[in-house]
Design a protein around this motif. Structure first.
Motif, short mmCIF file in Angstrom:
data_model
loop_
_atom_site.label_atom_id
_atom_site.label_comp_id
_atom_site.label_asym_id
_atom_site.label_seq_id
_atom_site.Cartn_x
_atom_site.Cartn_y
_atom_site.Cartn_z
N ALA A 100 -13.56 5.90 5.29
CA ALA A 100 -12.86 7.19 5.18
C ALA A 100 -11.37 7.02 5.49
CB ALA A 100 -13.49 8.21 6.12
N PHE A 101 -10.53 7.73 4.72
CA PHE A 101 -9.10 7.73 4.97
C PHE A 101 -8.79 8.64 6.16
CE2 PHE A 101 -8.45 7.24 0.12
CZ PHE A 101 -8.53 5.87 0.20
N THR A 102 -7.87 8.23 7.02
CA THR A 102 -7.41 9.14 8.08
C THR A 102 -6.37 10.10 7.51
OG1 THR A 102 -5.76 7.52 8.77
CG2 THR A 102 -7.87 7.49 9.93
N THR A 103 -5.65 9.66 6.47
CA THR A 103 -4.67 10.46 5.75
C THR A 103 -4.87 10.18 4.27
OG1 THR A 103 -3.08 10.18 7.55
CG2 THR A 103 -2.19 10.87 5.44
N THR A 104 -4.84 11.20 3.41
CA THR A 104 -4.98 10.95 1.97
C THR A 104 -3.68 10.33 1.47
OG1 THR A 104 -6.47 12.82 1.70
CG2 THR A 104 -5.40 11.98 -0.29
N PRO A 105 -3.74 9.10 0.96
CA PRO A 105 -2.53 8.44 0.48
C PRO A 105 -2.07 9.02 -0.86
CG PRO A 105 -4.44 7.03 0.16
CD PRO A 105 -4.92 8.24 0.88
N ALA A 106 -0.79 8.91 -1.13
CA ALA A 106 -0.24 9.39 -2.39
C ALA A 106 -0.66 8.50 -3.56
CB ALA A 106 1.29 9.47 -2.31
N TYR A 107 -0.59 7.17 -3.39
CA TYR A 107 -0.82 6.24 -4.49
C TYR A 107 -1.70 5.07 -4.05
CZ TYR A 107 3.36 8.51 -6.35
OH TYR A 107 4.27 9.43 -6.77
N GLY A 108 -2.52 4.60 -4.99
CA GLY A 108 -3.16 3.31 -4.82
C GLY A 108 -2.13 2.23 -5.16
N ILE A 109 -1.72 2.20 -6.46
CA ILE A 109 -0.68 1.27 -6.93
C ILE A 109 0.42 2.09 -7.58
CG2 ILE A 109 -0.15 -0.65 -8.48
CD1 ILE A 109 -3.07 -1.57 -8.12
#
Length: 177
Positions: free
Chosen positions: A105-114
């Motif tokens: 699980a992500f602690t924060t939703t990231p903006a981008y994978g790549i």
């Protein structure tokens, strides 16, 4: 654990993470940066990098002005910007990158994978191959502001707001089925 950005700026470099080695970023900013202070870096290989950031980490691996780079099995966790940001990169092969909320699980939703980002107007990625990515959960799976002769082969971009985003600055290049 690192509290400063780890800088890698060498040509003909091969770095292998062994035995589950992990770089853990403990403060804000970019975790690992690969760029030259003059000109372009050639012939770089990163094997099995695992990089863990935190809610203050912008990018996990930031690569700028590198030609002929291969990254195998990049595994990223916990960041806000991009797991892998490519700027001014030519001739890259990215094998099996993974950032998946299904794995952990992500602690924060990231903006981008790549993220393929422009360094300056007209400076785009050329000949980048992304093979078997598992990118699940960021707002954008793979996003190129501009690109030419780039490919994604196999893999999955799922559970993302937008799986694949190719910008309008790409010269005569449009996604092909």
């Amino acid at each position: 654990m690192i509290s400063q950005t780890l800088g890698l700026g060498y040509a003909n470099l091969c770095v292998k993470w062994e035995g589950g080695a992990t770089i853990k970023r403990t403060c804000t900013g970019i975790a690992v940066r690969m760029r030259s202070t003059s000109g372009t870096i050639f012939n770089v290989r990163l094997d099995d990098p695992r990089i863990v950031g935190n809610e203050g980490t912008t990018h996990l691996l930031d690569v700028e002005y590198v030609s002929h780079i291969r990254i195998d099995n990049l595994d990223g966790r916990n960041w806000t910007g991009a797991m892998l940001r490519l700027r001014g990169v030519i001739g890259a092969v990215i094998m099996n990158p993974i950032c998946s909320l299904n794995e952990e699980a992500f602690t924060t939703t990231p903006a981008y994978g790549i993220l393929g980002d422009e360094v300056s107007a007209g400076n785009y990625r050329v000949n980048v191959e992304i093979i078997d990515p598992v990118i699940e959960g960021p707002n954008f799976g793979v996003s190129f502001a501009s690109a030419q002769n780039c490919k994604i082969i196999g893999g999955t971009l799922e559970g993302c707001g937008i799986g694949l985003d190719i910008g309008t600055k790409s010269p005569q290049e449009r996604p092909r089925a």
